[in-house]
Scaffold this motif. Structure first.
Motif, PDB file in Angstrom:
ATOM      1  N   ASP A  20       0.720  -1.301   0.079  1.00  0.00           N
ATOM      2  CA  ASP A  20       0.085  -0.221   0.055  1.00  0.00           C
ATOM      3  C   ASP A  20       0.714   1.278   0.097  1.00  0.00           C
ATOM      4  O   ASP A  20       1.943   1.342   0.628  1.00  0.00           O
ATOM      5  CB  ASP A  20      -1.053   0.074   1.293  1.00  0.00           C
ATOM      6  CG  ASP A  20      -2.069  -1.200   1.219  1.00  0.00           C
ATOM      7  OD1 ASP A  20      -2.913  -0.896   0.432  1.00  0.00           O
ATOM      8  OD2 ASP A  20      -1.779  -2.140   1.814  1.00  0.00           O
ATOM      9  N   PRO A  25      -2.688   6.036  -7.671  1.00  0.00           N
ATOM     10  CA  PRO A  25      -2.373   4.900  -8.467  1.00  0.00           C
ATOM     11  C   PRO A  25      -1.545   5.134  -9.737  1.00  0.00           C
ATOM     12  O   PRO A  25      -0.721   4.296 -10.086  1.00  0.00           O
ATOM     13  CB  PRO A  25      -3.867   4.273  -8.978  1.00  0.00           C
ATOM     14  CG  PRO A  25      -4.830   4.605  -8.029  1.00  0.00           C
ATOM     15  CD  PRO A  25      -4.313   6.200  -7.626  1.00  0.00           C
ATOM     16  N   GLU A  26      -1.888   6.501 -10.361  1.00  0.00           N
ATOM     17  CA  GLU A  26      -0.996   6.854 -11.634  1.00  0.00           C
ATOM     18  C   GLU A  26       0.412   6.912 -11.283  1.00  0.00           C
ATOM     19  O   GLU A  26       1.272   6.731 -12.014  1.00  0.00           O
ATOM     20  CB  GLU A  26      -1.680   8.021 -11.982  1.00  0.00           C
ATOM     21  CG  GLU A  26      -2.987   8.202 -12.585  1.00  0.00           C
ATOM     22  CD  GLU A  26      -4.125   8.226 -11.531  1.00  0.00           C
ATOM     23  OE1 GLU A  26      -5.180   7.803 -11.900  1.00  0.00           O
ATOM     24  OE2 GLU A  26      -3.696   8.353 -10.384  1.00  0.00           O
ATOM     25  N   TRP A  29       2.059   3.381 -11.051  1.00  0.00           N
ATOM     26  CA  TRP A  29       1.700   2.620 -12.598  1.00  0.00           C
ATOM     27  C   TRP A  29       3.053   3.186 -13.248  1.00  0.00           C
ATOM     28  O   TRP A  29       3.795   2.558 -13.722  1.00  0.00           O
ATOM     29  CB  TRP A  29       0.632   3.157 -13.179  1.00  0.00           C
ATOM     30  CG  TRP A  29       0.491   2.656 -14.714  1.00  0.00           C
ATOM     31  CD1 TRP A  29       0.708   3.396 -15.664  1.00  0.00           C
ATOM     32  CD2 TRP A  29       0.369   1.339 -14.998  1.00  0.00           C
ATOM     33  NE1 TRP A  29       0.948   2.694 -16.729  1.00  0.00           N
ATOM     34  CE2 TRP A  29       0.385   1.383 -16.518  1.00  0.00           C
ATOM     35  CE3 TRP A  29      -0.187   0.283 -14.437  1.00  0.00           C
ATOM     36  CZ2 TRP A  29       0.115   0.360 -17.397  1.00  0.00           C
ATOM     37  CZ3 TRP A  29      -0.537  -0.951 -15.392  1.00  0.00           C
ATOM     38  CH2 TRP A  29      -0.440  -1.022 -16.665  1.00  0.00           C
ATOM     39  N   THR A  87      -3.708   0.347 -15.154  1.00  0.00           N
ATOM     40  CA  THR A  87      -4.513  -0.662 -14.388  1.00  0.00           C
ATOM     41  C   THR A  87      -3.512  -1.813 -13.838  1.00  0.00           C
ATOM     42  O   THR A  87      -3.286  -2.316 -12.753  1.00  0.00           O
ATOM     43  CB  THR A  87      -5.923  -1.174 -14.705  1.00  0.00           C
ATOM     44  OG1 THR A  87      -6.529  -0.118 -14.959  1.00  0.00           O
ATOM     45  CG2 THR A  87      -6.533  -1.863 -13.818  1.00  0.00           C
ATOM     46  N   SER A  88      -3.258  -2.769 -14.977  1.00  0.00           N
ATOM     47  CA  SER A  88      -2.492  -3.962 -15.015  1.00  0.00           C
ATOM     48  C   SER A  88      -1.694  -4.361 -16.143  1.00  0.00           C
ATOM     49  O   SER A  88      -2.018  -3.811 -17.095  1.00  0.00           O
ATOM     50  CB  SER A  88      -3.275  -5.044 -14.446  1.00  0.00           C
ATOM     51  OG  SER A  88      -4.474  -5.275 -15.434  1.00  0.00           O
ATOM     52  N   VAL A 115      -2.775  -2.177 -10.180  1.00  0.00           N
ATOM     53  CA  VAL A 115      -2.750  -1.081  -9.024  1.00  0.00           C
ATOM     54  C   VAL A 115      -4.173  -0.662  -8.998  1.00  0.00           C
ATOM     55  O   VAL A 115      -4.916  -0.433 -10.148  1.00  0.00           O
ATOM     56  CB  VAL A 115      -1.808  -0.086  -9.829  1.00  0.00           C
ATOM     57  CG1 VAL A 115      -1.940   1.112  -8.777  1.00  0.00           C
ATOM     58  CG2 VAL A 115      -0.721  -0.547 -10.120  1.00  0.00           C
ATOM     59  N   SER A 116      -4.671  -0.368  -7.949  1.00  0.00           N
ATOM     60  CA  SER A 116      -5.979  -0.008  -7.582  1.00  0.00           C
ATOM     61  C   SER A 116      -5.964   1.125  -6.676  1.00  0.00           C
ATOM     62  O   SER A 116      -4.926   1.237  -5.756  1.00  0.00           O
ATOM     63  CB  SER A 116      -6.918  -1.120  -7.120  1.00  0.00           C
ATOM     64  OG  SER A 116      -6.405  -1.796  -5.999  1.00  0.00           O
ATOM     65  N   ALA A 117      -7.173   2.011  -6.602  1.00  0.00           N
ATOM     66  CA  ALA A 117      -7.273   3.037  -5.431  1.00  0.00           C
ATOM     67  C   ALA A 117      -7.814   2.505  -4.379  1.00  0.00           C
ATOM     68  O   ALA A 117      -8.432   1.595  -4.356  1.00  0.00           O
ATOM     69  CB  ALA A 117      -8.211   4.124  -6.395  1.00  0.00           C
ATOM     70  N   SER A 122      -3.284   4.113  -2.812  1.00  0.00           N
ATOM     71  CA  SER A 122      -3.260   3.166  -3.782  1.00  0.00           C
ATOM     72  C   SER A 122      -2.638   1.747  -3.317  1.00  0.00           C
ATOM     73  O   SER A 122      -2.170   1.696  -2.360  1.00  0.00           O
ATOM     74  CB  SER A 122      -2.667   3.418  -5.179  1.00  0.00           C
ATOM     75  OG  SER A 122      -1.076   3.580  -4.920  1.00  0.00           O
ATOM     76  N   GLN A 123      -3.047   0.739  -4.030  1.00  0.00           N
ATOM     77  CA  GLN A 123      -2.523  -0.712  -3.486  1.00  0.00           C
ATOM     78  C   GLN A 123      -2.279  -1.322  -4.577  1.00  0.00           C
ATOM     79  O   GLN A 123      -2.668  -1.459  -5.794  1.00  0.00           O
ATOM     80  CB  GLN A 123      -3.676  -1.519  -2.929  1.00  0.00           C
ATOM     81  CG  GLN A 123      -3.201  -2.717  -2.348  1.00  0.00           C
ATOM     82  CD  GLN A 123      -4.482  -3.545  -1.566  1.00  0.00           C
ATOM     83  OE1 GLN A 123      -5.256  -4.325  -2.122  1.00  0.00           O
ATOM     84  NE2 GLN A 123      -4.382  -3.285  -0.379  1.00  0.00           N
ATOM     85  N   LEU A 124      -0.955  -1.825  -4.726  1.00  0.00           N
ATOM     86  CA  LEU A 124      -0.345  -2.701  -5.681  1.00  0.00           C
ATOM     87  C   LEU A 124      -0.552  -4.338  -5.263  1.00  0.00           C
ATOM     88  O   LEU A 124      -0.406  -4.747  -4.078  1.00  0.00           O
ATOM     89  CB  LEU A 124       1.057  -2.411  -5.733  1.00  0.00           C
ATOM     90  CG  LEU A 124       2.036  -3.575  -6.581  1.00  0.00           C
ATOM     91  CD1 LEU A 124       1.537  -3.417  -8.062  1.00  0.00           C
ATOM     92  CD2 LEU A 124       3.428  -3.542  -6.383  1.00  0.00           C
TER      93      LEU A 124
END
Length: 325
Positions: A20, A25-26, A29, A87-88, A115-117, A122-124
């Motif tokens: 986390d 998220p950007e 990424w 996103t992935s 990667v998500s918000a 964000s969380q990986l």
């Protein structure tokens, strides 16, 4: 530390890492899709990566090399099999030779990065899919869990600018495990001057002094791999019986960027550390990172208890003044 969990599932043949971050998220990424940023953390401390190819397209190939403190190179290869922008993405991760060709004697694995918000940022989630139970056992036995954890825990440095991460915080000491300690200090000034200050005797004698009241009468620097060095300090007031020093050998070097040396106190046999110095410059400032490998936790604790961090801060403050001048 960013990593919150690492789990293996022998039945599903997977290893899942979750981390986390307090950024959008950007930003995460970007760190994974820009090779200049990726190589700052893809590899555990002491084994930094260099990406020599990075074609971030479906079917594209990335090549990277991890270099140990002794200069031993391990090569890897990614084949990008799927990309969902922002996103992935998914890769086929394989060991490779120096030219980037897959090493078929070692198992390859499929890896996904998502990667998500979150409310905090964000969380990986990274999932590694192994081809067999034997492959999972082999790669985990080689230290994959520990290596992946330490690699991802370096991301907090990359996600911030150097000044946001380190300015005004002085010398910081982090215990990574029983044997490894990471020391960081931001130096206002370019990396080439910081490098010179570590490799020219007349400059080193001006800053590498620890607390006030000491001089450095002996400063013999190793200039080539395999050479020996010797540093000695003495009280400025001429008091006898308090002089001390360190000696060792230059094990590996990348001009202007990385220098690895052994270190032992003169007159003390049997205790030897490995010091891995790395410099990274951004926007006119240099992050100095010193990874120290101790023989064991007891030696680590004994040396840290001497007030080492405070002494290093006094030296690095002088170094920064010297660089700025």
């Amino acid at each position: 530390m960013p990593v919150t969990s690492v789990t293996t599932d022998p039945e599903a043949l997977t290893l899942t890492l979750v981390a986390d971050f307090p950024v959008a998220p950007e930003r995460v990424w970007k760190a994974f899709t820009d090779p200049q940023q990726l190589q700052r953390f893809w590899g555990p401390p002491g084994y930094p990566s260099t990406f020599t190819a990075f074609d971030f397209t479906p079917g594209g190939i990335a090549h990277y090399t991890m270099t140990s403190p002794q200069g031993e190179a391990s090569h890897g290869r990614w084949e990008f099999t799927r990309i969902d922008p922002g996103t992935s993405f998914e890769v086929l991760d394989a060991f490779a030779d120096a030219d980037g060709a897959p090493n078929t004697d070692m198992p390859a694995a499929r890896m996904s990065f998502t990667v998500s918000a979150t409310p905090e940022g964000s969380q990986l989630q990274s999932v590694t899919y192994f081809p067999s139970a034997d492959a999972l056992e082999q790669l985990v036995g080689m230290g994959m869990v520990e290596g992946a954890t330490m690699s991802m825990n370096q991301l907090d440095v990359v996600l911030q600018s150097l000044r946001d991460y380190a300015q005004g915080k002085g010398t910081r000491t982090e215990i990574l495990d029983d044997q490894h300690v990471r020391i960081t200090r931001l130096i206002e000034g370019p990396a080439d001057l910081v490098w010179r200050a570590h490799h020219e005797p007349e400059l080193m004698k001006q800053w590498l002094l620890g607390p006030d009241g000491w001089t450095m009468p002996v400063c013999e620097i190793a200039t080539s791999v395999g050479d020996s060095y010797r540093y000695e300090w003495a009280p400025a007031d001429g008091t006898e019986g308090q002089a001390f020093g360190f000696e060792g050998e230059l094990v590996y070097a990348e001009e202007g960027r990385r220098s690895v040396t052994t270190e032992r106190m003169i007159g003390m046999d049997g205790i030897q550390n490995l010091n891995d110095l790395n410099l990274y410059e951004e926007d006119g400032a240099t992050l100095l990172t010193l990874l120290v490998e101790y023989p064991d936790a007891a030696t680590r604790d004994m040396i840290l208890a001497t007030g080492m961090t405070d002494g290093m801060e006094a030296s690095y403050a002088r170094l920064e003044s010297l660089v700025l001048a």
